[in-house]
Design a protein around this motif. Structure first.
Motif, PDB file in Angstrom:
ATOM      1  N   ASP B  90       0.840  -1.162   0.099  1.00 19.78           N
ATOM      2  CA  ASP B  90      -0.048  -0.004   0.061  1.00 19.78           C
ATOM      3  C   ASP B  90       0.898   1.225  -0.070  1.00 19.78           C
ATOM      4  O   ASP B  90       0.292   2.454   0.159  1.00 19.78           O
ATOM      5  CB  ASP B  90      -0.983   0.078   1.065  1.00 19.78           C
ATOM      6  CG  ASP B  90      -0.280   0.112   2.396  1.00 19.78           C
ATOM      7  OD1 ASP B  90       0.924   0.227   2.532  1.00 19.78           O
ATOM      8  OD2 ASP B  90      -0.811  -0.239   3.548  1.00 19.78           O
ATOM      9  N   LEU B  91       2.136   1.081  -0.210  1.00 23.44           N
ATOM     10  CA  LEU B  91       3.204   2.200  -0.449  1.00 23.44           C
ATOM     11  C   LEU B  91       3.212   3.085   0.786  1.00 23.44           C
ATOM     12  O   LEU B  91       3.476   4.140   0.847  1.00 23.44           O
ATOM     13  CB  LEU B  91       2.798   3.172  -1.518  1.00 23.44           C
ATOM     14  CG  LEU B  91       2.536   2.533  -2.875  1.00 23.44           C
ATOM     15  CD1 LEU B  91       2.073   3.182  -3.977  1.00 23.44           C
ATOM     16  CD2 LEU B  91       3.762   1.484  -3.251  1.00 23.44           C
ATOM     17  N   SER B  92       2.879   2.590   1.999  1.00 22.74           N
ATOM     18  CA  SER B  92       2.896   3.351   3.343  1.00 22.74           C
ATOM     19  C   SER B  92       4.485   3.496   3.856  1.00 22.74           C
ATOM     20  O   SER B  92       4.426   4.352   4.652  1.00 22.74           O
ATOM     21  CB  SER B  92       1.981   2.639   4.408  1.00 22.74           C
ATOM     22  OG  SER B  92       2.473   1.225   4.664  1.00 22.74           O
ATOM     23  N   ASP B  93       5.235   2.617   3.382  1.00 25.69           N
ATOM     24  CA  ASP B  93       6.669   2.845   3.738  1.00 25.69           C
ATOM     25  C   ASP B  93       7.293   3.786   2.750  1.00 25.69           C
ATOM     26  O   ASP B  93       7.547   3.299   1.546  1.00 25.69           O
ATOM     27  CB  ASP B  93       7.341   1.625   3.640  1.00 25.69           C
ATOM     28  CG  ASP B  93       8.837   1.588   4.262  1.00 25.69           C
ATOM     29  OD1 ASP B  93       9.287   2.782   3.969  1.00 25.69           O
ATOM     30  OD2 ASP B  93       9.531   0.539   4.347  1.00 25.69           O
TER      31      ASP B  93
END
Lengths: 571, 108
Positions: B90-93
């Motif tokens: 989810d591209l949260s990093d």
């Protein structure tokens, strides 16, 4: 679509055949249809082959298209190797009967945050609907779990997969690779196991450098199944499982006699072997076990009975050549198709593997007679099943099909009590012939004896086995003064005795002639005497007659003289 | 699904500065919604208007992803500039995303 929710019928749930005969036998029909099965095993245990074979068989035999989701890099390799099992996956894919999804997940892929399998399952669902898939394989789920690398995500995605399978219809097969031989499943796998309706455990290990595999059904919801471990082999046609089920060896009984191929032996056995019975021939190397086997096979072929000759020691060509030297001609029967020689040099095969091959041969060829020469090679190959177990299984099968079976077994010096020597096997065979060498007078001769023969009055005398270009014959041995003589000694003894007899006979004859001669002489003498007697009597009679005449003559003469002289009466 | 940027076209952009993304999502699942938001945030901060995002909903176009080798959702693929980059999740990093896209040094 919600087929899974249908309550199981009283007869049990519907089964989906895998087409792996032994497995379908063990499980009473295959995997649970529209449910999820787990195939668990270490590296090389055959999980991927098992799964792929189930798909291939489904597509080929039951027109049930299948999807193979390959997470593992190795499974792509197996797809590439599928041609060696005779599976043309490319053609099947073109025909829409198979779809292979290369779902290789690389640990090198960069991850950022949470993700799930929703998209993939949606894609597979679309594909499944498009082709009407009935079977689906996920190979192997541990790769996926390693990739997810987060306990919560793992559990969540396993749930998702399970739910998806439960809802979407195709019968699911999920493989899990276990590292090493440890069968204790981690918590995760326990959880997965709990969700699956059927759990199959595959093992691969070595015993005395022989590679062995086996299969065990650990769990099968709503169905009976065989709980034992079953040997599994992977050969040129894929996986095969042997269901060694403890069948009652209540065999068929026939009173028909089958020739052993040696006339004299048939006589000794009161007519030959019983149809469907088993015969064990034991002996040291070179005692002509193969020759006896071949004689039996040739006789069977002459009766036009389909015969399988399994030769572990010699190739078919060698066997044919060697046997022709003792007037046993196998070649014409091979050409006519009556005889099938299967020869194999198989050091590295396990007993079970051999047994499975033989079972296959029997079902393919449907023979009436079977020769295994020698059985000892096969049972010595190693494996968990004891030699006796192998023999029992084999003979149970042949007996049930009324296949008359001749087994040879090598017995080497000093080894006679070892299980593999065939002595133990003799307990399960109907007839036991023992061949041995008898060394005497500087030569070795072959001796045959019938040690046992169930249901048959048989000769218990030792016979000498003679091989010549005329064929195989049995001869009486010379038994005298408590010793058994064979070969030249027997010949010499017989010659000596014959000579002695001849001399005696001549002597008597001579005496007889002498006596006859004497008799004749006596008779002749008697005749002469009789003649003499007669002659003497005749002479005597003549003499008497002469005397009488003389007397008369004399009395007449005196009177005449007196009258002539007129003599006075007073002279 | 409203995405403020242009729908990407498959023809390669002539503008060397324009970055083209395909973002594979699965409907409105939390991970997917999160990924779209995160990508937009990064793009607006680092690329201004020099980007195009095409959102591929695998629930709508399920067979497309199969041919493109995408398995997990969400998956971000940067098609240009080359080399092609792929990021899962989810591209949260955010730092990981910036690192892969080579955007660390130029916050604007």
């Amino acid at each position: 679509m919600n087929r899974k929710r249908i309550a199981p019928q009283p007869q049990g749930l519907e089964k989906m055949p895998t087409g792996i005969d032994g497995f379908d036998e063990i499980t009473g029909g295959g995997l649970p249809r529209n449910r999820t099965s787990l195939v668990i095993g270490g590296p090389g245990a055959g999980k991927t082959v098992f799964a792929m074979q189930t798909l291939v068989n489904g597509a080929r035999r039951w027109n049930e298209p299948g999807i193979f989701v390959a997470f593992e890099e190795n499974s792509r390799q197996i797809i590439a190797n599928a041609a060696s099992f005779g599976w043309d996956l490319e053609t099947m894919e073109k025909e829409g009967r198979l779809f292979i999804l290369d779902a290789h997940l690389s640990a090198d892929d960069i991850k950022s945050g949470m993700f799930d399998l929703v998209g993939m399952l949606a894609s597979i669902k679309a594909k499944s609907d498009e082709m009407g898939a009935k079977r689906i394989v996920f190979d192997s789920i541990d790769v996926l779990l390693t990739f997810l690398n987060d306990p919560v995500t793992e559990r969540q995605e396993i749930y998702r997969l399970h739910e998806w399978l439960a809802q979407e219809g195709p019968t699911g097969i999920i493989t899990i690779r276990l590292a090493g031989d440890n069968l204790l499943l981690s918590q995760h796998y326990g959880f997965i196991q709990f969700m699956a309706d059927c759990v199959i455990l595959l093992r691969h290990y070595l015993i005395e450098r022989v590679s062995l595999r086996d299969l065990r059904v650990v769990k099968y919801r709503g169905s009976k199944f065989e709980e034992n471990e079953f040997p599994l082999i992977i050969d040129s046609k894929g996986i095969d499982v042997t269901s060694f089920r403890s069948k009652e060896t209540k065999g068929k009984v026939s009173n028909e006699r089958v020739s052993s191929g040696i006339e004299r032996l048939d006589t000794m056995l009161n007519g030959g072997f019983f149809r469907g019975s088993s015969v064990l021939i034991t002996g040291a190397p070179g005692t002509a076990k193969s020759t006896l086997c071949a004689a039996f096979a040739e006789a069977a072929c002459r009766r036009a009975e389909k015969t399988i000759y399994i030769s572990f020691d010699e190739s078919a060509d060698e066997l044919v050549r060697n046997m022709s030297s003792v007037n046993i001609h196998l070649a014409p029967h091979i050409e006519s198709g009556v005889l099938y020689i299967y020869s194999e040099n198989t050091e590295s095969r396990s007993s079970e593997e051999h047994l499975m091959r033989i079972k296959k041969l029997i079902s393919e060829q449907e023979p009436r007679c079977l020769v295994i020469d020698p059985l000892s090679v096969m049972i010595r190959a190693g494996g968990r099943i004891s030699a006796l177990g192998v023999a029992k299984e084999l003979l149970g099968l042949t007996n049930a099909n009324l296949i008359t079976t001749v087994l040879s077994s090598l017995v080497e010096g000093g080894e006679s009590m070892v299980e593999t020597s065939g002595i133990a096997i003799s307990t399960v065979t109907d007839t036991w012939l023992d061949l041995s060498f008898v060394a005497q007078g500087g030569e070795r001769n072959r001796a045959l004896s019938i040690i046992k023969s169930r249901g048959t009055r048989h000769s218990n005398q030792v016979r000498e086995l003679i091989l010549s270009d005329q064929g195989v014959t049995l001869t009486d041995v010379y038994t005298a003064r408590g010793e058994v003589l064979m070969g030249s000694l027997r010949w010499a003894r017989i010659r000596a005795e014959a000579l002695e007899k001849e001399l005696t006979r001549a002597e008597i004859e001579r005496k007889r002639i002498d006596l006859e001669l004497a008799d004749a002489e006596t008779l002749a003498r008697m005749e002469t005497l009789k003649r003499q007697l007669e002659a003497q009597r005749a002479e005597l009679a003549l003499l008497i007659a002469q005397q009488k005449v003389q007397e008369e003559a004399w009395s007449v003469g005196q009177k005449d003289l007196g009258e002539m002289r007129d003599a006075d009466k007073e002279f | 699904m409203s995405v403020p940027s242009q729908k990407g076209s498959r023809s390669p952009t002539r503008d060397r500065q324009t970055t083209l993304f395909w973002l594979y999502v699965a409907g409105k699942t939390p991970n997917s919604v999160q990924a779209i938001a995160n990508l937009q945030s990064i793009c607006q901060e680092y690329l201004r208007d020099r980007y195009k995002i095409e959102v591929v909903d695998m629930l709508q176009e399920p067979l497309r992803a199969l041919s493109e080798g995408v398995l997990v959702t969400p998956t971000l693929v940067r098609l240009s500039p080359l080399p092609v980059r792929k990021i899962l999740g989810d591209l949260s990093d955010r730092n990981a995303v910036l690192h892969v896209l080579g955007l660390e040094e130029s916050p604007e």
